[in-house]
Design a protein around this motif. Structure first.
Motif, mmCIF file in Angstrom:
data_model
loop_
_atom_site.group_PDB
_atom_site.id
_atom_site.type_symbol
_atom_site.label_atom_id
_atom_site.label_comp_id
_atom_site.label_asym_id
_atom_site.label_seq_id
_atom_site.Cartn_x
_atom_site.Cartn_y
_atom_site.Cartn_z
ATOM 1 N N ILE A 96 0.829 -1.207 0.000
ATOM 2 C CA ILE A 96 0.000 0.000 0.000
ATOM 3 C C ILE A 96 0.866 1.262 0.000
ATOM 4 C CG2 ILE A 96 -1.633 1.378 1.357
ATOM 5 C CD1 ILE A 96 -2.871 -1.254 2.314
ATOM 6 N N PHE A 97 1.828 1.302 0.903
ATOM 7 C CA PHE A 97 2.648 2.506 1.067
ATOM 8 C C PHE A 97 3.902 2.485 0.199
ATOM 9 C CE2 PHE A 97 0.082 2.376 4.910
ATOM 10 C CZ PHE A 97 -0.327 3.690 5.027
ATOM 11 N N ARG A 98 4.065 1.415 -0.602
ATOM 12 C CA ARG A 98 5.256 1.277 -1.451
ATOM 13 C C ARG A 98 6.520 1.436 -0.614
ATOM 14 N NH1 ARG A 98 5.675 3.879 -6.959
ATOM 15 N NH2 ARG A 98 4.913 2.132 -8.187
ATOM 16 N N LYS A 99 6.552 0.712 0.480
ATOM 17 C CA LYS A 99 7.673 0.764 1.405
ATOM 18 C C LYS A 99 8.498 -0.507 1.303
ATOM 19 C CE LYS A 99 8.156 3.453 4.411
ATOM 20 N NZ LYS A 99 9.027 4.653 4.481
ATOM 21 N N GLY A 100 9.698 -0.455 1.837
ATOM 22 C CA GLY A 100 10.566 -1.611 1.842
ATOM 23 C C GLY A 100 11.643 -1.514 0.785
ATOM 24 N N GLU A 101 12.611 -2.390 0.887
ATOM 25 C CA GLU A 101 13.776 -2.354 0.011
ATOM 26 C C GLU A 101 13.407 -2.445 -1.464
ATOM 27 O OE1 GLU A 101 18.106 -4.621 -0.396
ATOM 28 O OE2 GLU A 101 16.502 -5.478 0.840
ATOM 29 N N GLU A 102 12.378 -3.217 -1.789
ATOM 30 C CA GLU A 102 11.998 -3.404 -3.189
ATOM 31 C C GLU A 102 11.584 -2.108 -3.873
ATOM 32 O OE1 GLU A 102 10.261 -7.800 -3.762
ATOM 33 O OE2 GLU A 102 9.007 -6.506 -2.537
ATOM 34 N N PHE A 103 11.062 -1.159 -3.106
ATOM 35 C CA PHE A 103 10.578 0.094 -3.689
ATOM 36 C C PHE A 103 11.624 1.209 -3.640
ATOM 37 C CE2 PHE A 103 6.454 -1.921 -2.787
ATOM 38 C CZ PHE A 103 5.824 -1.727 -4.012
ATOM 39 N N ASN A 104 12.822 0.913 -3.162
ATOM 40 C CA ASN A 104 13.851 1.941 -3.043
ATOM 41 C C ASN A 104 14.555 2.248 -4.354
ATOM 42 O OD1 ASN A 104 13.330 2.214 -0.343
ATOM 43 N ND2 ASN A 104 15.079 1.003 0.345
ATOM 44 N N TYR A 105 14.327 1.428 -5.353
ATOM 45 C CA TYR A 105 15.057 1.578 -6.601
ATOM 46 C C TYR A 105 14.263 0.906 -7.712
ATOM 47 C CZ TYR A 105 16.155 -3.123 -5.064
ATOM 48 O OH TYR A 105 16.045 -4.405 -4.602
ATOM 49 N N GLY A 106 14.748 1.019 -8.939
ATOM 50 C CA GLY A 106 14.086 0.364 -10.061
ATOM 51 C C GLY A 106 13.711 1.332 -11.161
ATOM 52 N N VAL A 107 12.725 0.949 -11.955
ATOM 53 C CA VAL A 107 12.237 1.770 -13.063
ATOM 54 C C VAL A 107 10.727 1.908 -12.934
ATOM 55 C CG1 VAL A 107 11.901 1.898 -15.564
ATOM 56 C CG2 VAL A 107 14.099 1.146 -14.637
ATOM 57 N N PHE B 69 9.255 -1.737 -12.104
ATOM 58 C CA PHE B 69 10.168 -2.830 -12.412
ATOM 59 C C PHE B 69 11.333 -2.823 -11.434
ATOM 60 C CE2 PHE B 69 7.895 -2.427 -16.403
ATOM 61 C CZ PHE B 69 7.762 -3.746 -16.827
ATOM 62 N N ARG B 70 11.904 -3.994 -11.209
ATOM 63 C CA ARG B 70 12.967 -4.126 -10.225
ATOM 64 C C ARG B 70 14.272 -3.488 -10.684
ATOM 65 N NH1 ARG B 70 11.294 -7.321 -6.191
ATOM 66 N NH2 ARG B 70 9.460 -8.624 -6.599
ATOM 67 N N SER B 71 14.468 -3.364 -11.988
ATOM 68 C CA SER B 71 15.699 -2.791 -12.530
ATOM 69 C C SER B 71 15.474 -2.432 -13.990
ATOM 70 C CB SER B 71 16.857 -3.794 -12.418
ATOM 71 O OG SER B 71 16.614 -4.918 -13.251
ATOM 72 N N SER B 72 16.440 -1.737 -14.564
ATOM 73 C CA SER B 72 16.348 -1.411 -15.988
ATOM 74 C C SER B 72 16.431 -2.683 -16.828
ATOM 75 C CB SER B 72 17.466 -0.439 -16.380
ATOM 76 O OG SER B 72 18.748 -0.983 -16.086
ATOM 77 N N GLU B 73 17.204 -3.674 -16.352
ATOM 78 C CA GLU B 73 17.295 -4.939 -17.080
ATOM 79 C C GLU B 73 15.959 -5.665 -17.070
ATOM 80 O OE1 GLU B 73 19.389 -3.978 -14.721
ATOM 81 O OE2 GLU B 73 21.262 -3.625 -15.834
ATOM 82 N N ALA B 74 15.279 -5.671 -15.928
ATOM 83 C CA ALA B 74 13.959 -6.307 -15.845
ATOM 84 C C ALA B 74 12.966 -5.611 -16.775
ATOM 85 C CB ALA B 74 13.462 -6.265 -14.404
ATOM 86 N N PHE B 75 13.024 -4.298 -16.817
ATOM 87 C CA PHE B 75 12.161 -3.513 -17.699
ATOM 88 C C PHE B 75 12.380 -3.897 -19.160
ATOM 89 C CE2 PHE B 75 12.183 0.397 -20.373
ATOM 90 C CZ PHE B 75 10.822 0.653 -20.401
ATOM 91 N N GLU B 76 13.629 -3.978 -19.577
ATOM 92 C CA GLU B 76 13.949 -4.293 -20.968
ATOM 93 C C GLU B 76 13.564 -5.730 -21.323
ATOM 94 O OE1 GLU B 76 18.062 -3.391 -21.205
ATOM 95 O OE2 GLU B 76 17.776 -1.211 -21.076
#
Length: 284
Positions: free
Chosen positions: A169-180, A239-246
């Motif tokens: 809900i709050f987009r919290k945690g390590e997973e939301f700290n970075y990515g695309v 997305f978790r990373s630019s590589e995941a996005f691509e």
């Protein structure tokens, strides 16, 4: 094939298909007054993407409202002015009630509309979005710190659902700290509104849910903003990373869904993405 790409890059994308015991589920109210939603780089939390065992109850959902604002910056925009603009937009969440999460940044890809920056916000309810637009503080931020550097903007708002748990809900945690952050705006043909559009979006949602090793979270919905009906629907995917996005957008599975479900009913489309980086360290 997307599955082949995942297999070949397995070291970069660990599996997130772990089961979440129901005893760990946290159902929260939306009173976020005073909550510091800045990213904490030391937080070590892994959120389960989905429950695969039939022995667990169906995943509970919580309605949220997503807000997307795309900006067209003037050609002459210094790094200092850009940072000032983005900092004020990001830290506005600490000055107004109802904002659950914020991400924003400079758009990485060229686009036909020449938008240069994107702002994403999550709210509790439609009423909170209405109050947001009318808030004097936000109006001042736009007048003094955004529009002097931009010559146009578009707003899209839609209601969606996320897992009824604190981190999603709050987009919290390590997973939301970075990515695309991937924002895709759609204008569907009037004749397709209804079953064809619902089928297309459902097919896309189903595909996204099959690959939690690439995608942290995704929402979609119909635009209800009365001032900008240029686009009828929107999808926001982290997305978790630019590589995941691509990998995902270049996959055969995604292209097949796009060709079979979207191409024949799309009047206009605007895909943009930006990297997620911490901004706004001080309350302006």
């Amino acid at each position: 094939m997307l599955l082949e790409a995942l297999t070949s890059t397995a070291p970069s994308f660990p599996s997130f298909r772990r089961q979440c015991p129901t005893t760990l589920s946290c159902h929260v109210s939306f009173d976020v007054s005073g909550l510091n939603t800045r990213r904490n780089p030391t937080m070590k939390v892994t959120a389960c993407s989905k429950v695969e065992s039939s022995s667990f109850p169906l995943e509970k959902k919580r309605k949220v409202v997503e807000h997307v604002c795309l900006l067209k910056a003037k050609q002459v925009l210094s790094d200092k002015d850009e940072k000032n603009m983005l900092d004020y937009l990001y830290t506005s969440q600490y000055q107004m009630r109802g904002i659950v999460a914020v991400s924003l940044g400079r758009i990485s890809n060229d686009n036909v509309e020449n938008y240069t920056h994107a702002v994403y916000m999550r709210f509790q309810t439609k009423e909170d979005v209405t109050k947001f637009y009318e808030n004097p503080f936000y109006s001042k931020v736009l007048k003094e710190h955004v529009m002097p550097y931009c010559h146009d903007l578009v707003n899209v708002d839609y209601e969606s659902e996320v897992e009824d748990d604190m981190l999603p809900i709050f987009r919290k945690g390590e997973e939301f700290n970075y990515g695309v952050e991937y924002v895709h705006l759609f204008a569907f043909d009037d004749s397709a509104l209804g079953a064809p559009v619902e089928d297309a979006l459902a097919s896309l949602e189903k595909l996204r849910k099959e690959f939690p090793s690439l995608i942290v979270q995704s929402t979609q919905g119909s635009n209800f903003n009365p001032s900008s009906k240029e686009y009828t629907h929107a999808v926001v995917t982290r997305f978790r990373s630019s590589e995941a996005f691509e990998i995902f957008l270049g996959s055969t599975e995604y292209r097949d869904v796009w060709r079979s479900k979207f191409e024949r009913i799309i009047r206009k489309t605007l895909p943009i993405h930006f990297s997620v980086d911490p901004v706004g360290k001080e309350v302006m």
